[in-house]
Scaffold this active site. Structure first.
Site, PDB file in Angstrom:
ATOM      1  N   HIS A   1      60.819 -86.245  12.263  1.00 43.13           N
ATOM      2  CA  HIS A   1      61.023 -85.890  11.806  1.00 43.13           C
ATOM      3  C   HIS A   1      61.285 -85.573  10.546  1.00 43.13           C
ATOM      4  O   HIS A   1      61.434 -86.474   9.487  1.00 43.13           O
ATOM      5  CB  HIS A   1      62.270 -83.854  11.433  1.00 43.13           C
ATOM      6  CG  HIS A   1      62.055 -84.667  13.994  1.00 43.13           C
ATOM      7  ND1 HIS A   1      63.807 -85.009  14.192  1.00 43.13           N
ATOM      8  CD2 HIS A   1      61.783 -83.724  14.303  1.00 43.13           C
ATOM      9  CE1 HIS A   1      63.406 -85.130  15.306  1.00 43.13           C
ATOM     10  NE2 HIS A   1      62.830 -83.938  15.162  1.00 43.13           N
TER      11      HIS A   1
ATOM     12  N   ASP B   1      58.068 -84.941  13.612  1.00 43.47           N
ATOM     13  CA  ASP B   1      57.753 -83.281  13.670  1.00 43.47           C
ATOM     14  C   ASP B   1      58.108 -82.424  12.461  1.00 43.47           C
ATOM     15  O   ASP B   1      58.678 -82.813  11.805  1.00 43.47           O
ATOM     16  CB  ASP B   1      58.497 -83.635  15.440  1.00 43.47           C
ATOM     17  CG  ASP B   1      58.222 -84.080  16.729  1.00 43.47           C
ATOM     18  OD1 ASP B   1      57.124 -84.570  16.715  1.00 43.47           O
ATOM     19  OD2 ASP B   1      58.962 -83.947  17.602  1.00 43.47           O
TER      20      ASP B   1
END
Length: 753
Positions: free
Chosen positions: A274, A122
């Site tokens: 992430h 992300d």
């Protein structure tokens, strides 16, 4: 702006000369047709001069806005809503898999098969960490899904292309990363469309995968977040949450990241990691261990659609949609590059501004201490008479006060008033005074340089003082101007010009500018021996030096700067006499101020260009080229041209943050300016009360000067021609009193090496 004072126009509106570089404007055509042609050209040039600054300012603001937009500084909302009840969330969703399919009215979930892992990342792409994660995935022959934000994809399109080219899937993570449960459906649609626009421009694709910001597991869906998932599904997207959350954003350590990312008992999983948002070194290290360890347990790694045996999430775009995306990415890239250049320019102007402040404080103090020493002398006292030249064009309101102030001089003088074709009876008024040693010479309107040369030809003495027809001298001014000529190396002397009409707000601002910007500069340049300008309002010249330089030239609109630079190149010293004070009438309206400073700025640029060869000249005469001309170019032309960036970034910081740091920085700069101004006022024995308007001057007056200089640049670059303009005078300026005659030891000055 530049170190100039006094408007002193002796050529009027009917003066047909218009200077550019070293030439004059030739008439094109005759009669009404030729005049009409010239009028049309002037109007076009005037429109261009006003249009270009507006376009440049508009483009600059647009680029900054775009930059702030893609850096989540504009329209960004980082609020996160607390958990809400789950009364209206279907049980199938709460107990289902990590992929929510609400397309076509369905409300179901999908799960990844056992021993299949879908790695998801992300908040990227990040220029530092995304390439490292892609390298690890490539090294271990694994694919993943990157949920990118529109802001990051717009700024780093090359990384998105690399993801697609290397076989990874890309999903949407909104444009600005807001919590969509706070947003209206219109804003949600806007976030999706902008995110897709960035993907189209970066990789030429659309995607059907979406992950809401701040999401976690499907069982965490509540009455606030699930309606968003249904709306997203109605738009044709699969909403992807996760099975295991590595919580790598907490940086818990490599072992803990691996533990949290590992599913139980061989189950398949969508793993959340992430690739942006901070230091992701632990994520990279954990991924490099996680991939081989899980593969050893029989897991495979692939894209989400591969794991679900579904059609590819990517759809190529073409036509208008593709070109819109490419245009967007191009504009974002341009905004990034322009902003980077602006930041560099801001650093440059910051260095220039503080360097100038530092030099002014150090050198002006040294100058004040030097000239006020009891043993400081220029040489033998200069007592010989002086010729004072007063060029005048339509100065009927001022000429009497000007001439009478000269008659009060405590030094022997002759006064030559050169009437440059006045139509208001200026010459008659001067003659009607019937004062001794005052002569009036008349000539057809030809401009100030011609008027000065006419007066020079009629002067009887070797020292020539030049002043403007709207200026008033104190009784000691001529004497103070004459004394430096006791040093045979001195060719010219700059006096201390003061604003006489300082009671208005514009007058007070100009008063601050004269004392701080002009006279403090002159002290600095005097110590450096590279004075750039003898002000037209109050200056003196050695006649032989003027004759060697060819007299006053009309090659530029800044004849005083032009002749000063010519004297430097001829090897003469140019000095500053702080006690030689003159009181001049400054413009009292914005339009008149604009006209005056526009001419000064443009004329200074012309003079710098005319004397550009001084940069490479050697010997004593080359000092001005080595020191003075670079300083003049940096401090009077380049720094003021870049200085608006300070205010642009101030405005940007006030609106978009960080507001407190921005205000603190601006107050710091203002404090430095205030200190310099107070020091300059102290050196000039001025009252500090006028400095009350300094903050307002920095906010309003300085912006006007910026635009004037910008227009001067545009006039020069577009080949425009600028003509003299006569300012309206009121004749209200009077000398407030002269300095007392100094003692003999102060009067008999000798040169200082």
């Amino acid at each position: 702006m530049n170190s100039r004072t006094g408007e002193g126009r002796s050529g009027g509106p009917e003066d047909s000369r218009a200077r550019k570089g070293g030439g004059t404007k030739r008439r094109t055509g005759g009669g009404r047709r030729g005049e009409a042609t010239r009028t049309v050209r002037r109007r076009r040039l005037l429109s261009l001069r006003h249009l270009l600054p507006a376009l440049l300012l508009g483009a600059l603001l647009a680029m900054l806005m775009l930059r702030g937009y893609v850096h989540s500084e504009i329209l960004a909302d980082h609020r996160v809503r607390p958990p809400a009840p789950t009364d209206h969330v279907p049980r199938e969703i709460l107990r289902g898999g990590p992929v929510i399919d609400a397309r076509g009215g369905r409300e179901t979930t999908l799960s990844v098969p056992d021993h299949r892992l879908v790695l998801t990342f992300d908040d990227g792409p990040d220029p530092e960490w995304t390439p490292k994660i892609l390298d690890v995935l490539g090294r271990h022959r694994a694919h993943g899904v990157f949920f990118v934000t529109g802001t990051m994809a717009s700024r780093h399109p090359g990384l998105v292309r690399r993801m697609v080219d290397e076989g990874h899937e890309v999903g949407l993570h909104t444009f600005n990363h807001p919590d969509l449960s706070y947003r209206s459906t219109e804003r949600i649609d806007w976030e999706l469309s902008q995110n897709q626009l960035a993907l189209a421009g970066a990789a030429g694709i659309r995607t059907s995968l979406f992950r809401p910001p701040y999401s976690s597991f499907s069982h965490a869906m509540d009455d606030r977040s699930y309606p968003v998932a249904r709306h997203i599904g109605a738009r044709g997207y699969l909403t992807v949450v996760n099975d295991t959350d590595s919580e790598d954003w907490k940086r818990p350590g490599v072992d803990e990241i691996i533990r949290r990312a590992t599913p139980e008992d061989g189950a398949g999983a969508v793993v959340l990691m992430h690739d942006s948002g901070g230091d992701r070194s632990q994520t990279v290290a954990a991924l490099d261990r996680f991939l081989p360890e899980m593969r050893a347990r029989g897991y495979t790694f692939g894209n989400l659609t591969e794991a679900l045996d579904a059609p590819s999430a990517h759809t190529p775009v073409s036509g208008v949609e593709l070109w819109k995306g490419r245009s967007w990415v191009f504009l974002v890239g341009a905004a990034e590059r322009i902003t980077d250049c602006l930041v560099v320019a801001l650093a440059v102007v910051g260095v220039l501004v503080f360097t100038r402040f530092g030099l002014m404080l150090l050198l002006s103090g040294a100058h004040a201490r030097r000239v006020r020493r009891r043993d400081f002398r220029w040489g033998a006292p200069v007592t010989e008479p002086v010729s004072v030249l007063v060029p005048a064009y339509n100065e009927a309101k001022c000429i009497e006060a000007t001439v009478r102030s000269l008659m009060a001089s405590d030094h022997p003088i002759e006064v030559i008033v050169v009437d440059d074709g006045s139509s208001d009876g200026t010459a008659e008024l001067a003659e009607g005074l019937g004062l001794p040693n005052v002569r009036v010479l008349r000539q057809p309107n030809a401009g100030k340089p011609a008027a000065l040369n006419r007066g020079l030809a009629g002067a009887r003495h070797d020292i020539v003082v030049m002043m403007d027809g709207d200026t008033v001298f104190e009784e000691s001014t001529v004497r103070e101007l004459a004394q430096p000529f006791g040093d045979p190396r001195v060719g010219a002397v700059a006096g201390n010009a003061k604003v006489g009409n300082r009671d208005s707000l514009i007058g007070a601002w100009q008063h601050i500018e004269y004392v701080m910007g002009f006279n403090l500069d002159r002290r600095m340049y005097d110590v450096l021996r590279c004075m750039p300008t003898i002000p037209g309002a109050v200056g003196a010249f050695r006649r032989s030096a003027l004759e060697r330089a060819g007299g006053m030239s009309d090659d530029t609109l800044a004849e005083d700067t032009d002749i000063t630079m010519a004297l430097h190149r001829d090897g003469w010293r140019v000095v500053y006499a702080e006690r030689a004070r003159a009181w001049t009438e400054a413009p009292e309206s914005v339009q008149q101020l604009w006209s005056q400073r526009y001419r000064w700025s443009y004329g200074t640029m012309q003079a710098i260009w005319k004397h550009r060869r001084a940069f490479v000249e050697s010997g004593p005469s080359g000092r001005f080229g080595r020191v003075g001309l670079p300083l003049v170019s940096l401090f009077m032309v380049l720094a003021p041209l870049l200085a608006p960036l300070i205010d642009v970034f101030l405005l940007y910081g006030l609106v978009f943050g960080p507001t407190q740091k921005t205000v603190a920085a601006w107050l710091g700069v203002l404090a430095v300016q205030g200190f310099c101004a107070a020091y300059a006022f102290r050196l000039d024995h001025e009252r500090m009360t006028h400095l009350i308007s300094l903050p307002l001057q920095q906010l309003l007056y300085r912006q006007l000067m910026y635009v004037v200089l910008l227009q001067s640049w545009i006039t020069a670059l577009t080949g425009g021609r600028l003509r003299w303009q006569k300012l309206r005078r009121t004749g209200v300026v009077e000398a407030p009193g002269s300095l007392p005659r100094p003692r003999t030891d102060e009067y008999e000055r000798r040169p200082v090496a």
